[in-house]
Write an enzyme that holds these catalytic residues in place. Structure first.
Site, PDB file in Angstrom:
ATOM      1  N   LYS A 212      40.135  41.724  42.167  1.00 24.31           N
ATOM      2  CA  LYS A 212      38.916  41.247  41.508  1.00 24.31           C
ATOM      3  C   LYS A 212      38.010  40.573  42.547  1.00 24.31           C
ATOM      4  O   LYS A 212      38.301  39.477  43.015  1.00 24.31           O
ATOM      5  CB  LYS A 212      39.240  40.251  40.399  1.00 24.31           C
ATOM      6  N   GLY A 265      38.565  31.280  47.679  1.00 24.02           N
ATOM      7  CA  GLY A 265      37.588  30.772  46.715  1.00 24.02           C
ATOM      8  C   GLY A 265      37.598  29.261  46.716  1.00 24.02           C
ATOM      9  O   GLY A 265      37.987  28.621  47.703  1.00 24.02           O
ATOM     10  N   SER A 266      37.223  28.680  45.600  1.00 19.88           N
ATOM     11  CA  SER A 266      37.087  27.228  45.544  1.00 19.88           C
ATOM     12  C   SER A 266      38.436  26.535  45.394  1.00 19.88           C
ATOM     13  O   SER A 266      39.392  27.099  44.846  1.00 19.88           O
ATOM     14  CB  SER A 266      36.181  26.822  44.374  1.00 19.88           C
ATOM     15  N   THR A 267      38.487  25.306  45.856  1.00 30.47           N
ATOM     16  CA  THR A 267      39.710  24.508  45.764  1.00 30.47           C
ATOM     17  C   THR A 267      40.078  24.241  44.307  1.00 30.47           C
ATOM     18  O   THR A 267      41.253  24.314  43.929  1.00 30.47           O
ATOM     19  CB  THR A 267      39.534  23.182  46.519  1.00 30.47           C
ATOM     20  N   VAL A 269      39.468  26.011  41.617  1.00 34.82           N
ATOM     21  CA  VAL A 269      40.024  27.208  40.987  1.00 34.82           C
ATOM     22  C   VAL A 269      41.449  27.456  41.470  1.00 34.82           C
ATOM     23  O   VAL A 269      42.345  27.755  40.672  1.00 34.82           O
ATOM     24  CB  VAL A 269      39.131  28.443  41.272  1.00 34.82           C
ATOM     25  N   GLU A 293      43.050  30.504  50.705  1.00 31.28           N
ATOM     26  CA  GLU A 293      42.129  29.791  51.603  1.00 31.28           C
ATOM     27  C   GLU A 293      40.977  29.333  50.739  1.00 31.28           C
ATOM     28  O   GLU A 293      40.364  30.134  50.023  1.00 31.28           O
ATOM     29  CB  GLU A 293      41.652  30.717  52.729  1.00 31.28           C
ATOM     30  N   CYS A 327      32.932  29.513  54.950  1.00 31.04           N
ATOM     31  CA  CYS A 327      33.922  28.453  54.718  1.00 31.04           C
ATOM     32  C   CYS A 327      34.040  27.554  55.941  1.00 31.04           C
ATOM     33  O   CYS A 327      34.397  26.385  55.828  1.00 31.04           O
ATOM     34  CB  CYS A 327      35.285  29.067  54.406  1.00 31.04           C
ATOM     35  N   GLU A 425      31.623  19.354  49.692  1.00 33.26           N
ATOM     36  CA  GLU A 425      31.256  20.691  50.136  1.00 33.26           C
ATOM     37  C   GLU A 425      29.996  21.143  49.398  1.00 33.26           C
ATOM     38  O   GLU A 425      29.942  21.135  48.177  1.00 33.26           O
ATOM     39  CB  GLU A 425      32.397  21.675  49.859  1.00 33.26           C
TER      40      GLU A 425
END
Length: 543
Positions: A212, A265-267, A269, A293, A327, A425
């Site tokens: 995805k 993706g995001s921390t 999530v 990551e 990132c 961030e």
């Protein structure tokens, strides 16, 4: 039958084309951009041997030209997730049993296709869909994904060679199996290469994958899937679907055959995914591999001995290439007061020469941020900074979404080292600067280490070797990728394995042999040539 041990030597990194005026690659890329814009692209999901289309079609618009429609993609639901898992599991046995040399050559052919026929299309789809300039697209959607494919084949061949020793009368061997079940790959918008590597690295190891991508990366993901199909990837090995996160998670994380997740993706999530997996452990056939990551609040610290030109260049490139949406982008800088004014002047001068606009104009250094949601978030940070008495805007600060999501490169100087933009961030072209007393270098290193929960990338700039040594030691856990006298971005496959720890992820180092171990399950096999026929050992006998 395998009749030999096949050699996959360490490759060289794919050369970066420069797209100079009059070059063939520039002419071809411009032609391809026009071609890609002239067609309305109808992008299906790829599930097993089917191209799946739905009644839920989502438009794709270039972030820098929102009035133009590239095409649309077909959005799915939970039923499509189930279909993708079923297709993957159906393909699993044949794919896992395919000889390594035939599996490897699919990905080597894919790399060759991207290096040649598909290079302008991979770059063009990335430029239009993700608003990258030609150089940023070239190093990402051409060179990096080519390197991922070629180096991973080499690394995996090295893993397969590793075998245990054998004693007298015994032969031991080690086999590296794929995981038992399917792997889920969730990929971000900002790097086409990550989008390609996360599913393909797991698949290369013999796994089957449900992939995805971010909705804002569908165009280039579709192009990469076309490459894999042309390279001979069997149906069902990688299944490309476009669904929302909750539907994806509800099916995948409750499935008995869920074997692992490869995530960028995001921390927040990732934390939520980890929590759900932990709660669902009794449902799974095996403990899932969790590789991720996530975010970063990447730093550059300058020593009083540093060259102002080196600092300014590292910050201008590190903070503002691809609109700060890496990132690894430089997001906070610590500059000593003895050279701060010089650095400030050079940075303002540099920003004033940066052109901003569409990707088709190759003279534009800055393009658009990815979407309206990101634009609004970044603008809110900038607007709040403008109202704060303790903050000084060095340059930039203007935002405009009338034609595209454009945010000027912005430098915020704050008197408070724990000001919100030094800690959180932002993921945009915003650099926060703190000026520290030149003789407080060691104290500043401690400040850097404790300011952010992230630990992805960081850099020290210094002409003093003792200062470099001190920073390297003091910031040992503050960055998984640490740079000396350079910007904190631009990791190259095979040269700087990429990944961070703390809130930045599991540090499994994409683009290295370390990452591939995570998608393998080793089995030790011992064969005894002359097995014993009596349970008694010599020590049992009495004199």
């Amino acid at each position: 039958m395998s009749l030999g041990y096949f050699s996959y030597p360490l490759p060289t990194n794919e050369p970066v084309l420069n797209y100079a005026p009059g070059s063939k690659e520039k002419e071809l890329l411009k032609k391809t951009l026009k071609e890609l814009k002239s067609v309305h692209h109808d992008i299906p999901m790829f599930i097993g041997d089917k191209e799946v289309r739905t009644n839920n079609k989502i438009e794709i618009n270039p972030p820098h030209e929102i009035a133009h429609t590239i095409g649309h993609f077909h959005f799915g639901d939970e039923e499509h997730v189930k279909q993708a898992i079923d297709a993957a599991l159906k393909a699993k046995d044949n794919w896992a049993s395919m000889s390594w040399e035939n599996r490897a050559n699919i990905f080597l052919k894919a790399a060759d296709l991207i290096a040649t026929k598909y290079r302008p299309y991979m770059n063009g789809s990335t430029m239009l869909g993700q608003s990258k300039n030609a150089y940023q697209a070239e190093i990402d959607s051409a060179c990096e994904i080519i390197d991922f494919l070629r180096f991973n084949v080499h690394f995996l061949s090295e893993i397969y060679k590793q075998q245990p020793i054998s004693g007298t009368g015994v032969h031991n061997r080690l086999e590296f199996r794929p995981l038992e079940g399917f792997v889920l790959a969730i990929t971000p918008f900002n790097f086409t290469a990550i989008g390609g590597n996360l599913p393909s690295s797991a698949a290369m190891c013999g796994n089957v994958v449900v992939w995805k991508p971010a909705n804002t990366q569908v165009f280039s993901a579709y192009m990469f899937m076309k490459v894999l199909k042309e390279a001979g990837l069997p149906d069902g090995v990688i299944n490309l679907i476009y669904v929302d996160g909750p539907h994806l998670g509800n099916v995948c994380f409750n499935h008995r055959e869920f074997a692992g997740i490869h995530f960028t993706g995001s921390t927040n999530v990732f934390n939520n995914i980890w929590e759900i997996i932990g709660k669902n452990l009794p449902k799974y056939r095996t403990y899932p591999r969790i590789v991720g990551e996530t975010g970063g609040k990447d730093f550059v610290v300058a020593h009083k001995s540093a060259d102002a030109d080196v600092i300014a260049t590292a910050l201008l490139r590190g903070a503002f290439e691809y609109q700060g949406q890496k990132c690894s982008a430089a997001s906070r800088a610590y500059i000593p007061d003895n050279i701060a004014e010089d650095v400030k002047a050079k940075m303002i001068a540099g920003i004033n020469t940066m052109k901003m606009g569409t990707v088709e104009n190759f003279s534009n250094f800055i393009n658009a941020v990815i979407d309206e949601r990101s634009f609004t978030k970044i603008k809110t940070y900038i607007d709040n900074a403008k109202k704060d008495d303790g903050v000084n805007i060095w340059a930039g600060g203007n935002c405009d979404k009338s034609k595209g999501y454009f945010v000027e490169p912005t430098v915020i100087e704050t008197k408070d080292p724990k000001y919100v933009t030094m800690c959180e961030e932002i993921f945009g072209p915003v650099l926060s600067v703190y000026i520290y007393p030149a003789n407080d270098f060691e104290k500043t290193l401690e400040l850097i280490d404790e300011t952010s929960p992230y630990a992805l990338t960081g850099a020290v700039i210094s002409q003093d070797r003792n200062a470099v040594e001190l920073a390297t030691n003091k910031l040992r856990n503050a960055a998984g990728n640490f740079y000396i006298n350079d910007k904190p971005t631009g990791a190259v496959v095979g040269q700087q394995p990429f990944g961070g720890a703390r809130a930045s992820g599991t540090n499994d180092k994409a683009g290295s042999i370390l990452n591939l171990y995570r998608w393998l399950s080793a089995r030790t096999i011992k064969e005894t040539f002359n097995p014993p026929t009596d349970y008694k050992y010599p020590f049992l006998a009495e004199e």
